[in-house]
Design an enzyme around this catalytic site. Structure first.
Site, mmCIF file in Angstrom:
data_model
loop_
_atom_site.group_PDB
_atom_site.id
_atom_site.type_symbol
_atom_site.label_atom_id
_atom_site.label_comp_id
_atom_site.label_asym_id
_atom_site.label_seq_id
_atom_site.Cartn_x
_atom_site.Cartn_y
_atom_site.Cartn_z
ATOM 1 N N SER B 76 0.839 -1.202 0.000
ATOM 2 C CA SER B 76 0.000 0.000 0.000
ATOM 3 C C SER B 76 0.866 1.240 0.000
ATOM 4 C CB SER B 76 -0.906 0.017 1.233
ATOM 5 O OG SER B 76 -0.119 0.148 2.397
ATOM 6 N N SER B 77 0.229 2.369 -0.207
ATOM 7 C CA SER B 77 0.980 3.610 -0.123
ATOM 8 C C SER B 77 0.113 4.709 0.461
ATOM 9 C CB SER B 77 1.507 4.012 -1.498
ATOM 10 O OG SER B 77 0.443 4.486 -2.283
ATOM 11 N N THR B 79 0.544 9.125 2.112
ATOM 12 C CA THR B 79 1.305 10.368 2.031
ATOM 13 C C THR B 79 2.744 10.172 2.499
ATOM 14 O OG1 THR B 79 0.328 10.875 4.158
ATOM 15 C CG2 THR B 79 -0.569 12.025 2.262
ATOM 16 N N VAL B 83 4.471 0.826 1.408
ATOM 17 C CA VAL B 83 4.770 -0.358 2.207
ATOM 18 C C VAL B 83 4.928 -1.558 1.277
ATOM 19 C CG1 VAL B 83 4.014 -1.879 4.076
ATOM 20 C CG2 VAL B 83 3.455 0.547 4.166
ATOM 21 N N ASP B 201 -4.430 8.430 15.404
ATOM 22 C CA ASP B 201 -4.903 8.045 14.069
ATOM 23 C C ASP B 201 -5.441 6.621 14.071
ATOM 24 O OD1 ASP B 201 -5.593 8.510 11.451
ATOM 25 O OD2 ASP B 201 -3.621 8.030 10.638
#
Lengths: 303, 456
Positions: B76-77, B79, B83, B201
């Site tokens: 995944s990516s 900001t 990964v 978060d």
């Protein structure tokens, strides 16, 4: 862990015995024997005084809080326990440590700001205006510190204790400055922060200086140094403290009895700080600067 | 006098604090980024040479990512960067997730521009923290102007699990699994809060689950210490927590928020595990060009629709919230309230019914205790909201004489699919970072999930 010193990386990886620390340093010097001989440097404490003054000047311009300066000082000490100072440009390391410390202490400064202030502070040829040098040095610092960047400071213990001990504001301020001074010694790598805090409170109460401040403290050093380290004596009876002061000390001692503080460590810590005040008299800014400039210039470390 | 007292102390064998066993000795002692031994020697020969170089001759990493890991694909990516999934080579073995922080680019050349504060926090906190319900950091490698954080690999995350339960048709996550997930999540959170760390978060995508059913809190990119901060928390980061999970005090502009914001997010996650959709799915008002933080009216509206309007009587601090006056602009109509139930009660029972929880046996249904816990997590007043410690004591976890399972998948027949890994992009060293995309899995943006956070 972030709030628990006992499980922290500071305790597990950055607290050394005196012997281990000197072995680590000896090994570093042995690997660089020629360099070390070619470029002599002042006593580490004197060098630390110089670094701290330079850091303080840089920090003042950017309104950096004391805690971030303290963190930067610990970073510098950790870094130089792993990297020979003569292989680095200390000015760059100082500026980088401060930049990183400000981020970690949640009062970040822009990298451009740090670089431009550093250039103004120091002869501009020591710090290159290109921020990438500082960014690169940051990688070096973090890598040598194994990303272990959270520092436990004695200020917090002092803060927590001052209420319990109902210390006077003057005593607290003095203890605070003694804590500031301990960063000039190896104590941050040798003893837990609460021991430093207790030592600072002890010294603040027992060595209460007069107008001359540091001078008074330094002169007391003689009386303490004459005491054998193993006799566990503390500077309690030095220049006849007034009665109220004695009561405060007693209060502190009985409070310590309830807690579980390592008295021996406090005694050793006091001696370390007092001998710092002793050696301080030999400090000469010019000598430090010249000796640093010599190897930085000769080795092209400012390029 | 003093000496005598001290001598007395000594005689009575005053124990040194140093001798005390650490209260919580790290379970996994090797849980630090790199061992000192590693840094002091035990390095590849060529790196030894590199180590000798002063910084002005260029920083060179002692360790190379590709010497230790073989990247098998992209996960995944965001900001922060991307990964990747990797397997260990040489002495490392097993599966890993490597988070690569995106360096800033100046033109086409990657330059050192200073590490973002968020990366600094994550590196420092992950090196320091160690708990069975926290994602385990293996090491950090600083190489080629990039930061690589190597984590244990977790096969699942809550977002992926939730998505599995809406396909092909909605079917509930077993009540026992939810109970275990929540308990583990709260245990990890208690550890963080005890150590003065706010996560800031929490959301389903940041909560990993291993194939053994162990919950691991991840992504400490927004986490920070809150012990006597030099500045108030607000002045540091203007916006925290993904909008749907953002606590009302944050929406109302609170300057001095507390760990309670993480508990609100836990409440939202609990609700989402039950209903398989976000409970407060508001639309984010974007920041204007002057970077003033807008009032998130729509998000607040979604909360009010279910919980009703917050009142001064129930939340005394309400009137002191900076955005208090903005509340007037919100319609106080509660969508869900009916038949004497509060909005949340109606939402809860309707949700259990529509998701398909059976009424019996009682252990198969989150029940009235689930509602009580949810209501106490979604409490408006942060001072009254349950703490992680209180939440763990809630009768929900002991109702029906159940025990909470350490493996949240225990007794389940469902097999969750493995994390999708895109093998097309496995070059961790490329400097070009194509757009934000999640390999295989539906992209955050495709499912309408709000983006994580503001770029620094």
């Amino acid at each position: 862990m972030a709030a628990n010193y006992w499980a922290s990386t500071q305790r597990r990886h950055w607290q050394f015995s005196r012997e281990t620390l000197s072995e680590i340093r000896q090994q570093l010097e042995d690997e660089e024997r020629a360099l070390v001989q070619q470029y002599p440097l002042p006593d580490r404490r004197l060098l630390s005084i110089f670094f701290n003054q330079q850091l303080g000047k840089l920090g003042k311009k950017m309104n950096v809080r004391q805690q971030a300066l303290a963190t930067a000082q610990v970073y510098i000490r950790r870094f130089y326990s792993k990297v020979e100072i003569r292989r680095t440009n200390p000015y760059l390391v100082l500026a980088t440590a401060l930049y990183l410390a400000c981020k970690m202490e949640e009062c970040p400064q822009h990298i451009r700001m740090v670089v431009s202030e550093a250039r103004q502070q120091w002869p501009a040829d020591f710090i290159i205006s290109d921020v990438s040098k500082l960014g690169e040095c940051e990688f070096y610092l973090i890598s040598e510190m194994n990303s272990q960047l959270i520092i436990h400071h004695p200020y917090r213990t002092l803060h927590e204790f001052q209420g319990t001990l109902s210390m006077a504001q003057d005593d607290i301020s003095l203890a605070w400055s003694i804590i500031n001074d301990h960063y000039l010694t190896d104590l941050p790598l040798l003893v837990p922060p609460h021991v430093v805090a207790v030592t600072a409170m002890f010294l603040a109460l027992t060595l209460k200086p007069t107008q001359t401040g540091l001078q008074a403290v330094a002169s007391t050093a003689v009386s303490l140094n004459s005491v054998s380290p193993m006799s566990k004596e503390l500077p309690g009876t030095t220049p006849g403290p007034p009665n109220t002061q004695q009561k405060k000390v007693q209060h502190l001692v009985s409070w310590l009895a309830e807690g579980e503080i390592d008295i021996k460590a406090v005694v050793e810590c006091s001696q370390e700080i007092i001998s710092l005040y002793d050696i301080w008299e030999q400090y000469n800014e010019k000598t430090c600067k010249e000796q640093i400039v010599r190897f930085v210039k000769a080795r092209g470390l400012d390029k | 006098m003093v000496q005598r007292d001290l001598a007395l102390l000594e005689k009575h064998g005053v124990t040194s604090l140093d001798d005390l066993p650490p209260e919580v000795q790290a379970v996994r002692e090797g849980h630090v980024a790199q061992s000192d031994a590693f840094a002091y020697g035990l390095l590849p020969a060529d790196s030894q040479d590199a180590r000798k170089l002063p910084p002005n001759n260029g920083y060179t990493s002692k360790v190379r990512v590709l010497d230790r890991y073989k990247v098998i694909g992209f996960i995944s990516s965001g900001t922060y960067g991307r990964v990747y999934k990797a397997v260990g080579v040489n002495e490392q073995s097993g599966e890993f997730a490597i988070k690569k922080f995106k360096p800033d680019k100046e033109g086409e050349m990657i330059q050192y521009t200073g590490i973002s504060q968020s990366a600094c926090r994550e590196m420092a906190l992950c090196s320091e923290l160690s708990h069975p319900n926290m994602i385990h950091l293996v090491e950090i490698i600083l190489e080629d102007k990039c930061i690589f954080m190597v984590f244990e690999y977790a096969e699942h995350d809550l977002l992926q699990i939730i998505q599995h339960h809406i396909q092909p048709t909605r079917h509930p996550i077993p009540a026992s699994a939810i109970k275990s997930i929540l308990f583990q999540l709260l245990s990890g959170l208690l550890y963080l809060h005890t150590n003065w760390v706010l996560h800031r978060d929490l959301k389903p995508a940041n909560i990993m689950v291993t194939s053994k059913g162990e919950v691991r809190i991840g992504d400490l990119g927004l986490a920070r210490l809150f012990y006597k901060p030099l500045h108030n928390l607000f002045s540091g980061d203007k916006v925290v927590v993904t909008i749907w999970y953002r606590a009302p005090e944050l929406l109302l502009g609170s300057r001095h928020y507390t760990p309670a914001i993480d508990l609100w997010a836990v409440g939202c996650i609990f609700a989402e595990l039950l209903s398989l959709r976000p409970i407060f799915k508001g639309e984010e008002a974007k920041m204007d060009s002057k970077k003033t933080v807008p009032f998130q009216k729509n998000q607040m509206q979604k909360i009010v629709e279910i919980l009703g309007m917050p009142t001064k009587a129930k939340w005394p601090g309400l009137v002191h919230q900076p955005e208090f006056t903005q509340l007037q602009s919100i319609s106080s109509a509660v969508r869900e309230a009916s038949q004497g139930n509060t909005g949340l009660e109606s939402w809860y029972w309707n949700t259990l019914k529509s998701t398909g929880y059976p009424d019996s046996p009682p252990s198969a249904n989150p029940g009235a205790q689930g509602l009580d816990l949810l209501a106490k997590l979604l409490e408006y007043d942060p001072a009254k909201r349950l703490t992680a410690e209180q939440a763990l004591q809630h009768p929900y976890f002991t109702a029906n004489g159940d025990r909470v399972t350490a493996n949240c998948f225990e007794g389940m027949t469902t097999q969750y699919p493995h994390r999708r890994v895109s093998a097309e992009d496995n070059d961790i060293r490329t400097s070009s970072l194509p757009g934000t995309k999640r390999g295989g899995l539906p992209d955050d943006s495709l499912t309408g999930r709000p983006t994580k956070r503001m770029k620094e």
